[in-house]
Design a protein around this motif. Structure first.
Motif, PDB file in Angstrom:
ATOM      1  N   SER A 103       0.840  -1.196   0.000  1.00 19.76           N
ATOM      2  CA  SER A 103       0.000   0.000   0.000  1.00 19.76           C
ATOM      3  C   SER A 103       0.876   1.248   0.000  1.00 19.76           C
ATOM      4  CB  SER A 103      -0.943   0.000   1.205  1.00 19.76           C
ATOM      5  OG  SER A 103      -0.218   0.010   2.416  1.00 19.76           O
ATOM      6  N   LYS A 104       0.312   2.302  -0.603  1.00 18.78           N
ATOM      7  CA  LYS A 104       1.014   3.579  -0.657  1.00 18.78           C
ATOM      8  C   LYS A 104      -0.021   4.662  -0.902  1.00 18.78           C
ATOM      9  CE  LYS A 104       4.791   6.018  -2.910  1.00 18.78           C
ATOM     10  NZ  LYS A 104       5.847   5.954  -3.938  1.00 18.78           N
ATOM     11  N   THR A 105       0.116   5.792  -0.257  1.00 23.98           N
ATOM     12  CA  THR A 105      -0.854   6.879  -0.418  1.00 23.98           C
ATOM     13  C   THR A 105      -0.948   7.276  -1.882  1.00 23.98           C
ATOM     14  OG1 THR A 105      -0.296   7.710   1.790  1.00 23.98           O
ATOM     15  CG2 THR A 105      -1.460   9.199   0.315  1.00 23.98           C
ATOM     16  N   GLY A 106      -2.191   7.383  -2.367  1.00 20.42           N
ATOM     17  CA  GLY A 106      -2.426   7.772  -3.755  1.00 20.42           C
ATOM     18  C   GLY A 106      -2.379   6.609  -4.705  1.00 20.42           C
ATOM     19  N   TYR A 107      -2.137   5.394  -4.164  1.00 15.31           N
ATOM     20  CA  TYR A 107      -2.065   4.210  -5.023  1.00 15.31           C
ATOM     21  C   TYR A 107      -3.104   3.208  -4.549  1.00 15.31           C
ATOM     22  CZ  TYR A 107       2.367   5.816  -7.019  1.00 15.31           C
ATOM     23  OH  TYR A 107       3.335   6.533  -7.662  1.00 15.31           O
ATOM     24  N   ALA A 108      -3.605   2.448  -5.458  1.00 17.91           N
ATOM     25  CA  ALA A 108      -4.474   1.332  -5.083  1.00 17.91           C
ATOM     26  C   ALA A 108      -3.598   0.226  -4.487  1.00 17.91           C
ATOM     27  CB  ALA A 108      -5.219   0.830  -6.305  1.00 17.91           C
ATOM     28  N   SER A 109      -4.087  -0.322  -3.356  1.00 18.01           N
ATOM     29  CA  SER A 109      -3.296  -1.390  -2.722  1.00 18.01           C
ATOM     30  C   SER A 109      -3.251  -2.608  -3.628  1.00 18.01           C
ATOM     31  CB  SER A 109      -3.888  -1.765  -1.364  1.00 18.01           C
ATOM     32  OG  SER A 109      -5.200  -2.267  -1.525  1.00 18.01           O
ATOM     33  N   LYS A 110      -2.224  -3.433  -3.392  1.00 19.50           N
ATOM     34  CA  LYS A 110      -2.021  -4.563  -4.283  1.00 19.50           C
ATOM     35  C   LYS A 110      -1.505  -5.748  -3.464  1.00 19.50           C
ATOM     36  CE  LYS A 110       0.183  -5.684  -8.675  1.00 19.50           C
ATOM     37  NZ  LYS A 110       1.017  -5.136  -9.762  1.00 19.50           N
ATOM     38  N   THR A 111      -2.036  -6.962  -3.777  1.00 23.99           N
ATOM     39  CA  THR A 111      -1.618  -8.188  -3.064  1.00 23.99           C
ATOM     40  C   THR A 111      -0.956  -9.143  -4.041  1.00 23.99           C
ATOM     41  OG1 THR A 111      -3.413  -7.961  -1.457  1.00 23.99           O
ATOM     42  CG2 THR A 111      -2.386 -10.131  -1.659  1.00 23.99           C
ATOM     43  N   ARG A 112       0.223  -9.656  -3.618  1.00 19.51           N
ATOM     44  CA  ARG A 112       0.912 -10.654  -4.424  1.00 19.51           C
ATOM     45  C   ARG A 112       1.148 -11.897  -3.562  1.00 19.51           C
ATOM     46  NH1 ARG A 112       3.469  -8.890  -9.060  1.00 19.51           N
ATOM     47  NH2 ARG A 112       3.483 -11.131  -9.475  1.00 19.51           N
ATOM     48  N   TYR A 113       1.045 -13.100  -4.161  1.00 24.57           N
ATOM     49  CA  TYR A 113       1.175 -14.387  -3.438  1.00 24.57           C
ATOM     50  C   TYR A 113       2.472 -15.064  -3.841  1.00 24.57           C
ATOM     51  CZ  TYR A 113      -3.763 -13.854  -2.286  1.00 24.57           C
ATOM     52  OH  TYR A 113      -4.964 -13.374  -1.803  1.00 24.57           O
ATOM     53  N   SER A 114       3.060 -15.666  -2.805  1.00 21.43           N
ATOM     54  CA  SER A 114       4.282 -16.434  -3.076  1.00 21.43           C
ATOM     55  C   SER A 114       3.904 -17.852  -3.584  1.00 21.43           C
ATOM     56  CB  SER A 114       5.093 -16.603  -1.792  1.00 21.43           C
ATOM     57  OG  SER A 114       4.413 -17.501  -0.900  1.00 21.43           O
ATOM     58  N   ALA A 115       4.888 -18.512  -4.030  1.00 22.93           N
ATOM     59  CA  ALA A 115       4.683 -19.938  -4.364  1.00 22.93           C
ATOM     60  C   ALA A 115       4.570 -20.754  -3.058  1.00 22.93           C
ATOM     61  CB  ALA A 115       5.849 -20.435  -5.199  1.00 22.93           C
ATOM     62  N   SER A 116       3.944 -21.887  -3.135  1.00 19.23           N
ATOM     63  CA  SER A 116       3.772 -22.728  -1.917  1.00 19.23           C
ATOM     64  C   SER A 116       5.054 -23.511  -1.636  1.00 19.23           C
ATOM     65  CB  SER A 116       2.613 -23.725  -2.092  1.00 19.23           C
ATOM     66  OG  SER A 116       1.405 -23.004  -2.276  1.00 19.23           O
ATOM     67  N   THR A 117       5.220 -23.791  -0.336  1.00 18.73           N
ATOM     68  CA  THR A 117       6.367 -24.618   0.039  1.00 18.73           C
ATOM     69  C   THR A 117       6.056 -26.096  -0.285  1.00 18.73           C
ATOM     70  OG1 THR A 117       5.527 -25.046   2.249  1.00 18.73           O
ATOM     71  CG2 THR A 117       6.893 -23.054   1.945  1.00 18.73           C
ATOM     72  N   SER A 118       7.034 -26.913  -0.125  1.00 17.20           N
ATOM     73  CA  SER A 118       6.768 -28.366  -0.183  1.00 17.20           C
ATOM     74  C   SER A 118       5.995 -28.762   1.066  1.00 17.20           C
ATOM     75  CB  SER A 118       8.097 -29.146  -0.268  1.00 17.20           C
ATOM     76  OG  SER A 118       8.882 -28.861   0.875  1.00 17.20           O
ATOM     77  N   ARG A 119       5.504 -29.932   1.113  1.00 16.81           N
ATOM     78  CA  ARG A 119       4.728 -30.353   2.279  1.00 16.81           C
ATOM     79  C   ARG A 119       5.644 -30.357   3.541  1.00 16.81           C
ATOM     80  NH1 ARG A 119      -0.308 -31.935   1.339  1.00 16.81           N
ATOM     81  NH2 ARG A 119      -0.852 -32.252  -0.866  1.00 16.81           N
ATOM     82  N   VAL A 120       5.022 -29.844   4.580  1.00 21.31           N
ATOM     83  CA  VAL A 120       5.794 -29.736   5.829  1.00 21.31           C
ATOM     84  C   VAL A 120       6.056 -31.135   6.392  1.00 21.31           C
ATOM     85  CG1 VAL A 120       5.780 -28.859   8.227  1.00 21.31           C
ATOM     86  CG2 VAL A 120       4.810 -27.467   6.295  1.00 21.31           C
ATOM     87  N   GLY A 121       7.300 -31.390   6.816  1.00 20.68           N
ATOM     88  CA  GLY A 121       7.678 -32.690   7.350  1.00 20.68           C
ATOM     89  C   GLY A 121       7.778 -32.666   8.837  1.00 20.68           C
TER      90      GLY A 121
END
Length: 506
Positions: free
Chosen positions: A488-506
């Motif tokens: 987020s930033k004043t004067g800008y539309a907020s934006k969401t980005r997603y990371s890649a998933s991890t491998s299955r937790v062991g």
């Protein structure tokens, strides 16, 4: 005398009746005949006596125009013929001088006329004694001399002896002995050579006459007079002409950007003009045409033009116009500026000045919803967060020496849109194993962006997991983990980005 008849060779008319000699009417032109044939011509008056003796008349008196001649008989005719029985006819070159008929004794006298000058004058005597044949005798001719003019002065030449001037004939006072009508003819000469067509009493001097001299020939003629010619003295060499007093003026608006025009005025047709414009007493470099476009350097000053005229045969003439009134500042011409670029926070807007008076320089000022933006004085402007939802205008001010400053505003933009944040997908560091801590890395975003985090377990948000790091718990075993980063930033539309998933937790 032959066969008792008198031979007669004189022909003329007697009143209205035709007297004949040898069958030819008196006064008519007979066919050419020899002297022998003429001697055989006799008067056809049968039955009358012949005179015993006749003498030809003689002419006495001064033989000059205006004088009176007398016809006299040197010897009396035999038998004696009284004066009243004699008649006379005067002839000019053999032709009767018209009279009403045979005159008696008064016709013995004849006053010489102007028409007689230079012609042969004779007189014929005629008898008309009863019982005798009519007899004619002609005198020997006399010739009145031609008259000379009583006065024939040497002519003179008046006028200005320079190109463009007029030479004027001054013939003097000519007079004739008889005060008859006389005629004077003129002929001009250029350096001794007769001028074709130069026969008037005046002569207009042209450029081709420069340096030449002129003389005038005056010829007098009158009835009964010898034609007389007199020649004047030569003029001085013809000088160059003078242009007179031309006066230059200036037309046109006295304002920077306008064009002034020189009006020479008063020069002789055909004169070649040269021009030089002046500003406050100093010549303006290159300003040598008839027209001059006022520049910024002329503002609040005065100008004039100097005109020099040259024409063959004339002295060059230079005339200066009066100075103009003070030259006013010009008004810059410009079109409405335009704004180009995306009206979105973070984009750069550009001011396009449009068309202006050549040589104009510019200054800029950007306005946000009618208020000047501090420091926004360049042709480009980057939209900031504060501009979001606002309209912008740019004011362009034109400057040029000699012109008043001119401000023109652009049309306002539409409302500025919020900016679009730029950001790369986040990444996760750490091992997917229970008890290990994972860390979210945001990647590259628009400068000034702030971030929020949310961790996910197999696609569902993990309650309370909103920090940059996340410690894997037993609940995550065999699950996959990812993180969402919200910028987020004043004067800008907020934006969401997603990371890649991890491998299955062991």
């Amino acid at each position: 005398m032959k066969n008792g008849n008198i031979v007669q060779r004189v022909l003329f008319a007697v009143g209205a009746a035709a007297l004949t000699v040898g069958g030819t009417p008196l006064g008519a032109a007979p066919a050419a005949a020899s002297d022998a044939e003429l001697e055989d011509m006799v008067l056809t008056t049968d039955g009358l006596k012949d005179f015993d003796a006749v003498s030809a008349p003689v002419i006495t008196g001064t033989v000059a125009i205006g004088q009176t001649l007398e016809a006299a008989l040197p010897e009396a005719w035999s038998p004696n013929v009284e004066v009243y029985q004699m008649g006379y006819q005067w002839l000019r070159d053999g032709q009767p001088i018209i009279r009403p008929g045979w005159d008696e004794s008064p016709a013995r006298y004849y006053r010489l006329q102007a028409a007689d000058a230079g012609h042969e004058i004779t007189v014929v005597a005629r008898s008309h004694l009863t019982g005798y044949r009519e007899t004619l005798r002609e005198s020997l001719p006399v010739t009145p001399p031609m008259l000379e003019f009583a006065a024939s002065p040497v002519p003179a030449i008046a006028g200005a002896a320079r190109v463009g001037g007029a030479l004027i004939a001054v013939p003097g006072n000519w007079s004739s002995t008889l005060s008859l009508t006389m005629k004077l003819n003129y002929q001009w000469y250029r350096s001794g050579v007769r001028i074709v067509g130069g026969y008037k009493s005046t002569y207009m001097l042209s450029p081709s006459d420069e340096g030449e001299t002129f003389t005038l020939e005056v010829t007098g003629s009158a009835p009964a007079h010898n034609t007389t010619t007199r020649t004047s003295s030569a003029t001085a060499h013809i000088a160059k002409g003078i242009q007179g007093a031309p006066t230059a003026t200036i037309s046109g608006d006295r304002i920077v950007g306008s064009t002034l025009r020189a009006e020479p005025g008063g020069f002789i047709s055909g004169t070649i003009m040269q021009y030089q414009w002046y500003r406050s007493g100093q010549p303006i470099g290159g300003a040598t045409a008839r027209t001059y476009k006022l520049t910024g350097a002329d503002a609040l000053r005065a100008v004039k033009v100097q005109v020099t005229g040259s024409l063959a045969g004339y002295i060059n003439k230079t005339t200066d116009s009066a100075y103009t009134s003070t030259i006013s500042m010009g008004a810059l011409a410009g079109t409405t500026p335009r704004i180009t670029g995306m009206t979105q926070v973070g984009s750069v807007l550009s001011a396009r000045t449009g068309s202006w008076t050549p040589g104009t320089t510019f200054q800029y000022q950007w306005y946000r919803s009618g208020q000047p933006i501090n420091g926004a004085v360049s042709p480009g402007y980057r939209l900031t967060a504060i501009d979001a939802g606002k309209t912008l205008v740019v004011r362009v001010t034109g400057f040029q020496t000699g012109y008043g400053n001119t401000d023109i505003n652009s049309e306002p933009t539409g409302a500025v849109a919020y900016g679009a944040l730029a950001g790369t997908a986040p990444t996760i560091s750490g091992k997917a194993k229970v008890g290990t801590t994972l860390t979210a890395w945001t990647g590259t975003w628009t400068s000034g962006t702030t971030f929020k985090y949310q961790w996910y377990r197999s696609g569902s948000p993990i309650k309370g997991a909103t920090a940059k790091t996340y410690k894997i718990t037993k609940s995550d075993r065999a699950r996959i983990i990812k993180v969402a980063v919200n910028g987020s930033k004043t004067g800008y539309a907020s934006k969401t980005r997603y990371s890649a998933s991890t491998s299955r937790v062991g």
